[in-house]
Structures are given as structure tokens and as C-alpha cells.
Motif scaffolding. Sequence first.
Motif, mmCIF file in Angstrom:
data_model
loop_
_atom_site.group_PDB
_atom_site.id
_atom_site.type_symbol
_atom_site.label_atom_id
_atom_site.label_comp_id
_atom_site.label_asym_id
_atom_site.label_seq_id
_atom_site.Cartn_x
_atom_site.Cartn_y
_atom_site.Cartn_z
ATOM 1 N N ALA A 90 -58.536 9.338 18.585
ATOM 2 C CA ALA A 90 -57.622 9.545 17.455
ATOM 3 C C ALA A 90 -56.982 8.220 17.050
ATOM 4 C CB ALA A 90 -56.555 10.570 17.817
ATOM 5 N N ALA A 91 -56.621 7.399 18.025
ATOM 6 C CA ALA A 91 -56.044 6.087 17.713
ATOM 7 C C ALA A 91 -57.038 5.236 16.926
ATOM 8 C CB ALA A 91 -55.635 5.376 19.003
ATOM 9 N N GLU A 92 -58.311 5.333 17.286
ATOM 10 C CA GLU A 92 -59.337 4.589 16.549
ATOM 11 C C GLU A 92 -59.437 5.065 15.105
ATOM 12 O OE1 GLU A 92 -62.775 5.217 18.918
ATOM 13 O OE2 GLU A 92 -62.061 3.962 20.574
ATOM 14 N N GLU A 93 -59.354 6.381 14.904
ATOM 15 C CA GLU A 93 -59.410 6.906 13.533
ATOM 16 C C GLU A 93 -58.196 6.451 12.730
ATOM 17 O OE1 GLU A 93 -59.526 11.086 10.989
ATOM 18 O OE2 GLU A 93 -59.980 11.144 13.139
ATOM 19 N N ILE A 94 -57.028 6.471 13.339
ATOM 20 C CA ILE A 94 -55.823 6.005 12.653
ATOM 21 C C ILE A 94 -55.967 4.533 12.272
ATOM 22 C CG2 ILE A 94 -53.354 5.538 12.967
ATOM 23 C CD1 ILE A 94 -53.407 8.055 14.878
ATOM 24 N N GLY A 95 -56.532 3.757 13.180
ATOM 25 C CA GLY A 95 -56.749 2.344 12.892
ATOM 26 C C GLY A 95 -57.700 2.138 11.725
ATOM 27 N N ARG A 96 -58.779 2.936 11.669
ATOM 28 C CA ARG A 96 -59.746 2.807 10.571
ATOM 29 C C ARG A 96 -59.130 3.204 9.232
ATOM 30 N NH1 ARG A 96 -63.126 5.414 14.281
ATOM 31 N NH2 ARG A 96 -62.898 7.380 13.123
ATOM 32 N N ARG A 97 -58.348 4.275 9.237
ATOM 33 C CA ARG A 97 -57.862 4.834 7.974
ATOM 34 C C ARG A 97 -56.608 4.147 7.459
ATOM 35 N NH1 ARG A 97 -57.875 11.297 8.778
ATOM 36 N NH2 ARG A 97 -56.874 11.173 6.721
ATOM 37 N N TRP A 98 -55.734 3.721 8.348
ATOM 38 C CA TRP A 98 -54.443 3.160 7.910
ATOM 39 C C TRP A 98 -54.186 1.748 8.431
ATOM 40 C CZ3 TRP A 98 -54.754 8.410 9.305
ATOM 41 C CH2 TRP A 98 -54.485 9.315 8.268
ATOM 42 N N HIS A 99 -55.081 1.230 9.236
ATOM 43 C CA HIS A 99 -54.914 -0.121 9.780
ATOM 44 C C HIS A 99 -53.600 -0.255 10.546
ATOM 45 C CE1 HIS A 99 -58.375 -1.064 7.324
ATOM 46 N NE2 HIS A 99 -57.721 -0.624 6.255
ATOM 47 N N ARG A 100 -53.275 0.806 11.295
ATOM 48 C CA ARG A 100 -52.093 0.808 12.155
ATOM 49 C C ARG A 100 -52.553 1.050 13.592
ATOM 50 N NH1 ARG A 100 -46.913 2.146 10.588
ATOM 51 N NH2 ARG A 100 -46.481 1.255 12.644
ATOM 52 N N SER A 101 -51.881 0.402 14.518
ATOM 53 C CA SER A 101 -52.152 0.653 15.932
ATOM 54 C C SER A 101 -51.246 1.776 16.421
ATOM 55 C CB SER A 101 -51.928 -0.608 16.765
ATOM 56 O OG SER A 101 -50.581 -1.024 16.662
ATOM 57 N N SER A 102 -51.735 2.524 17.408
ATOM 58 C CA SER A 102 -50.990 3.653 17.965
ATOM 59 C C SER A 102 -50.934 3.519 19.475
ATOM 60 C CB SER A 102 -51.672 4.980 17.626
ATOM 61 O OG SER A 102 -51.924 5.107 16.260
ATOM 62 N N ARG A 103 -49.828 3.927 20.042
ATOM 63 C CA ARG A 103 -49.707 4.026 21.491
ATOM 64 C C ARG A 103 -50.334 5.345 21.929
ATOM 65 N NH1 ARG A 103 -45.684 2.574 25.363
ATOM 66 N NH2 ARG A 103 -46.594 2.984 27.410
ATOM 67 N N VAL A 104 -51.277 5.299 22.842
ATOM 68 C CA VAL A 104 -51.940 6.516 23.321
ATOM 69 C C VAL A 104 -51.216 7.014 24.565
ATOM 70 C CG1 VAL A 104 -54.083 7.529 24.186
ATOM 71 C CG2 VAL A 104 -54.165 5.795 22.381
ATOM 72 N N LEU A 105 -50.633 8.198 24.442
ATOM 73 C CA LEU A 105 -49.951 8.846 25.563
ATOM 74 C C LEU A 105 -50.523 10.249 25.696
ATOM 75 C CD1 LEU A 105 -46.246 7.772 24.861
ATOM 76 C CD2 LEU A 105 -47.822 6.819 26.554
ATOM 77 N N ALA A 106 -51.074 10.546 26.854
ATOM 78 C CA ALA A 106 -51.750 11.824 27.058
ATOM 79 C C ALA A 106 -50.800 12.992 26.860
ATOM 80 C CB ALA A 106 -52.347 11.877 28.460
ATOM 81 N N HIS A 107 -51.347 14.102 26.398
ATOM 82 C CA HIS A 107 -50.568 15.345 26.298
ATOM 83 C C HIS A 107 -50.170 15.755 27.708
ATOM 84 C CE1 HIS A 107 -49.463 19.470 25.594
ATOM 85 N NE2 HIS A 107 -49.840 19.457 24.339
ATOM 86 N N PRO A 108 -48.876 15.827 28.003
ATOM 87 C CA PRO A 108 -48.473 16.165 29.378
ATOM 88 C C PRO A 108 -48.635 17.651 29.658
ATOM 89 C CG PRO A 108 -46.536 15.934 28.006
ATOM 90 C CD PRO A 108 -47.707 15.587 27.130
ATOM 91 N N THR A 109 -48.704 17.977 30.938
ATOM 92 C CA THR A 109 -48.744 19.382 31.320
ATOM 93 C C THR A 109 -47.475 20.083 30.863
ATOM 94 O OG1 THR A 109 -48.947 20.945 33.146
ATOM 95 C CG2 THR A 109 -47.805 18.879 33.622
ATOM 96 N N LEU A 110 -47.634 21.338 30.456
ATOM 97 C CA LEU A 110 -46.483 22.161 30.096
ATOM 98 C C LEU A 110 -46.132 23.137 31.208
ATOM 99 C CD1 LEU A 110 -47.264 23.007 26.359
ATOM 100 C CD2 LEU A 110 -46.106 21.007 27.317
#
Length: 370
Positions: free
Chosen positions: A142-162
Motif C-alpha cells: 500500500a505504501a508503494e501505491e501511495i508513493g506511485r500515485r501521490w509521491h508521498r512516503s508513508s510509515r508502515v505500521l502493521a495492523h495490531p491485534t484487537l
Amino acid sequence: MLSPPTENHIVTEPALIRVASIPAAHPYVRAITDAQRVRVLPDPAVAGAPADVWWPPVALTSQWLDAHGADFDVLHVHFGLESFSADDLREALETAHRLGRPVVYTVHDLENPQLVDQRHYRELLDVIIPSADHLITLTSTAAEEIGRRWHRSSRVLAHPTLLDGAAAPERAVDETLRIGIHLRDLRPNIAAERAVRAAVDAAALLAQTGRAVEFEVLMHESIRDAAAAARVTAAADAHPAVRVRRTPRLSDAGIDAWIGGLDLFVLPYLHGTHSGWVELCYDLGVPVAGTDVGHISSQHPDDFFVIDLDDPQTLVEAVALASDARAASPRASVVDRRRAERVAEREGVRDAHARLYATACAEISTAASA
């Protein structure tokens, strides 16, 4: 001889970072919050709505932000964008920045699962993703897609257990493989009828091999499309190993118990980005067979089997792989190992959020001083 005077050391606790979270009353938000360092403001009341309804989110309006600018340090947006026009959203974000409050946006959804036509939602993403001070997302793809579409970097943090410390339901092992499909209220991104037809065709193929299976399809009593619900029920009647059960909306404990009794969970999405169901299944040691949609398969790739709803053989193969996984390792040992890993991961995610909030506040303060 007089004793030297004792020194009084006053220890002050650091102030909690106050977060206006959109929304606040959501299990994911509770899971990422370090209560020792962060205080999430409660959701403002929504006029005319029950007390537990947070949408449309009042705190994501310029009026609320202006009136409560002194009450929060960070604005963190998760869900609810679709409630606003692009201009209203832009005005709210500009208000937060005018007040000197950083905006954090967690990109859960690059496509909105509640909508069919995505054009309006994409306009909203085009507003908030370039404007946010910091972006978070759940997977590297998803971070790669955001980078391609908006040229923004994202911090990848896993979905934590609920899940917390409650004992996981133990699956009683017998010769019958149990496969579950939850259609919920037939929301737009679920391929309900196709999923049931795939289950019927797969059940017929599996019967030819002598493998005993049961497909249980859950569907809420209250649904969005009565005609679609009737078609789903009619489709299931084509094979005795497939049955539809209408239920009220299950509690969290009820969902945990149902999934814990399965050998495979089928996720028949038409579109989407990430899935909380995949996280829950992983915690309960249940593999997922799902369509190749968004970045869902990237969440727990070793436990996710990609299927094509128009090719029942792919579902047959997923059932066989789930059977092999069940034979290879007892469910209880898998769940126990994962629980320890996931609790530690959640602590790391909480720490990362608290640090990011502190960094965002410091950056805003430095910029204001300059």
C-alpha cells in the motif's frame, strides 16, 4: 552538628499528547493507543444520532476544530472521509494547520468498501494525502501505491491485534472441514452471490474426491438488498453441503467463536485495500481464502490463499491447503505462539504512534518558532 538539608526532588510526569482521532470509538484506535503517553479525545456527539454513533464525524469539521483548537495537539484521521465534500475536508485540514496542529492520516482504504462509485472518495484522497503532515499505512505494498500515485512516503505500521488475553476457541478436529463465509449486510464490496455459487461448485468437486466439507454462509437478518439475499439463499440450495444462516449482528465474542470453529474463512471482496477480518483470522489460527483485491494478501501472505470466484477449482485448492495446515500443527500451539508475537507487535505499534505524535508536534513548534 546539623545535618545537611534534604533536597526535595519534584518529579513531574510528561503531559499526555492529546489526539483528536477520527473516529475515537473504534477498536483499531484503542489498539494503537499507548494510554500512558496519549489521550484520545472522545467522539463529539452527532446531532440526532444514538450515543454510540460517531459518523458523520463532527471533529473533522472546521467549526469543531476552531472551537476546540486548545483541546488537542494532533489531528489523526482514520475513517469517515466519505461524509464530506472535498471542499469541506480541505477547509477542515486548513483549519487544523492554521491552529498549529499537525495532521496524521492513516491510509486504511485506497478504495472505500462502503461505496461502489469511487470517484468522490478518490477526490477526498487527493485532498488529504498531499495535505497530511504524516502518512501511515498498514502494508508495504500500500505504501508503494501511495508513493506511485501521490509521491508521498508513508510509515508502515502493521495492523495490531484487537484480541486481548481471552482464551481462543478451540476447533474440535473431525473428518469434516468447515469453511465459513460472512456476507454481513451485503455491503457493496462483497460478491455475495458469486461467493455462494463458488462454494456450491467447490463442494461438488470436493465430494467427488471423498473429502467431507461444510460451507456455512452467515448473513445478517437486516440486509441492504432483499432481492440479493433471496438469490444468495436460492444459490446455496443447489448443494446440501452449503447452507445459509441469517443472524443478528454478532458480538465480537460471537464472531471470535464462529471463526475459531472454522478450518478456512472465505473473503469474497470485489474491492478494498486492507481487512480486519484477515487480522482476526490470523490471531485465531484460521487461514483465509480471498480474492486478489487491494493489499489484503500482503497483510499475512503465508496464511492467505488467493482464489478466483469464477474458478471453483481455486477454492478447492485452498481447502486442500487449509486441510494440510490443520494436519501439520495443532491450532492451540499456533494461536499461543502468535498471541505472544502479536502482543509484542502491538506494543511496538503503540510506541511508534506515540513517537510519531511527539515528532509531529515538535516539527510544528519548530516551524512556528522559525
